[in-house]
Design an enzyme around this catalytic site. Structure first.
Site, short mmCIF file in Angstrom:
data_model
loop_
_atom_site.label_atom_id
_atom_site.label_comp_id
_atom_site.label_asym_id
_atom_site.label_seq_id
_atom_site.Cartn_x
_atom_site.Cartn_y
_atom_site.Cartn_z
N LYS A 106 -10.09 -5.97 10.49
CA LYS A 106 -10.96 -5.38 9.54
C LYS A 106 -12.64 -5.48 10.19
CE LYS A 106 -8.59 -6.09 5.09
NZ LYS A 106 -8.90 -6.74 3.67
N TYR B 160 -2.86 -13.14 -6.13
CA TYR B 160 -1.83 -12.42 -7.14
C TYR B 160 -0.41 -12.84 -6.81
CZ TYR B 160 -2.04 -9.01 -3.19
OH TYR B 160 -2.12 -8.67 -1.86
N SER C 251 0.79 -1.27 -0.10
CA SER C 251 -0.10 -0.01 -0.03
C SER C 251 0.84 1.08 0.04
CB SER C 251 -1.00 0.01 1.28
OG SER C 251 -1.90 -1.07 0.91
N ASP D 149 -11.96 -3.01 -0.60
CA ASP D 149 -11.90 -4.32 -1.15
C ASP D 149 -12.77 -4.81 -2.21
OD1 ASP D 149 -9.50 -4.57 0.26
OD2 ASP D 149 -10.48 -5.57 1.93
#
Ligand code: ATR
Length: 290
Positions: free
Chosen positions: A71, A229, A22, A107
């Protein structure tokens, strides 16, 4: 990047935070767009989340991203929560407002933007969603909200798939999620599906693993989207391609969750050319370390 008396601070709270990309995303954008903003990782030790959010607000931080394991827990420290994030029960972006932070889930908006950008539709689609953990649960919500025709939710543990289906169907007011045992994939109705891979299976370094290895399953898939990823191309993606489908990894989801957070903090729309600059940087990182 020049730091001065007016520089605004954003950051990532989580534990651990040292592997995050990030800062690369946000500091690249700030530099490209000429915003006086800096983004830093902020490790928050267990049990100190409330203090951390209150402290960040007191220190005039413009915004925060939130990652594992906070989260869901962060919601109780917020002034307000956006509707999609509230339904999902997870927040990954805090935006400074009068009196406290407002929470968002970029997200899922990021996944949606990544898919739309590749020409992948959710509305009216027959979808197979693999997994029923935190990530897959959020994807199930997204699919329901964005008008999927049906989502077959396949999980190794049926109970979890059933619990997610019950919850999302209730919130959506229609029977859109159909829970199934992963091992029963052969019972899927005939047809062509968009398949979203939301389990942790195949994540580096276990790159040979795949949640369903049977080639016949992949004959039903016109498009495969893996949330993973790293590696750049998972076994799941390879199997989709080998059977004639198109396959995408989760890097654009990572990219767009950052872009959307940046847009919320700075109240701008990031031009597509700058999105591309960040994407190339991220891609170079992953294709180099594979
Ligand atoms: P996340 O928050 O990243 O989604 P999670 O909540 O731990 O992580 O969920 C992991 C998902 O991967 C679950 O759907 C899990 O299946 P179970 O609910 O049956 O545990 C799935 N998963 C993990 N390892 C798996 C494996 N070897 N085979 C099939 N599914 C697996």
């Amino acid at each position: 990047m020049k730091i001065n008396g007016k520089t605004r601070i954003c950051g990532l709270i989580g534990n651990p935070v040292e592997h995050t990309l990030s800062p690369m995303i946000h500091n690249t954008l700030a530099q490209a767009l000429g915003h006086d903003m800096v983004y830093v990782p902020l490790l928050v030790e267990a049990g100190r989340l409330k203090e951390a959010v209150a402290g960040a607000y007191a220190l005039n931080l413009l915004g925060l991203n939130v990652t594992v394991p906070y989260k869901s827990q962060v919601i109780e420290s917020l002034q307000e929560v956006d509707e999609l994030a509230r339904n999902i029960g997870a927040v990954n972006t805090l935006v400074r407002t009068e009196g406290g932070y407002k929470g968002y889930n970029t997200d899922m908006e990021g996944l949606y933007r990544a898919m739309t950008g590749e020409g992948i539709r959710i509305e009216g689609e027959q979808i197979i969603l693999l997994g029923a953990g935190g990530a897959a649960r959020a994807v199930a919500y997204l699919c329901a909200v964005k008008g999927a025709a049906k989502v077959y939710l396949l999980n190794r543990t049926l109970d979890k798939a059933q619990a997610v289906a019950r919850e999302v169907n209730h919130a959506a007011g229609r029977e859109v999620i159909v829970p199934m045992l992963l091992a029963a994939y052969a019972n899927l109705p005939a047809g062509q599906y968009l398949a979203i891979q939301g389990t942790s299976v195949g994540l580096s370094p276990h790159v040979e693993d795949v949640v369903i290895a049977d080639e016949t399953f992949y004959e039903k898939i016109h498009t495969g989207f893996d949330l993973i990823y790293s590696p750049w191309e998972t076994r799941f993606m390879q199997l989709v391609k080998a059977n004639g489908g198109r396959a995408y990894n989760g890097l654009k989801m990572l990219l767009y969750q950052g872009i959307i957070a940046y847009e919320l903090w700075n109240q701008v729309t990031v031009p597509e050319a700058d999105v591309q600059v960040v994407y190339e940087k991220l891609k170079a990182h992953f294709t180099r370390t594979d």
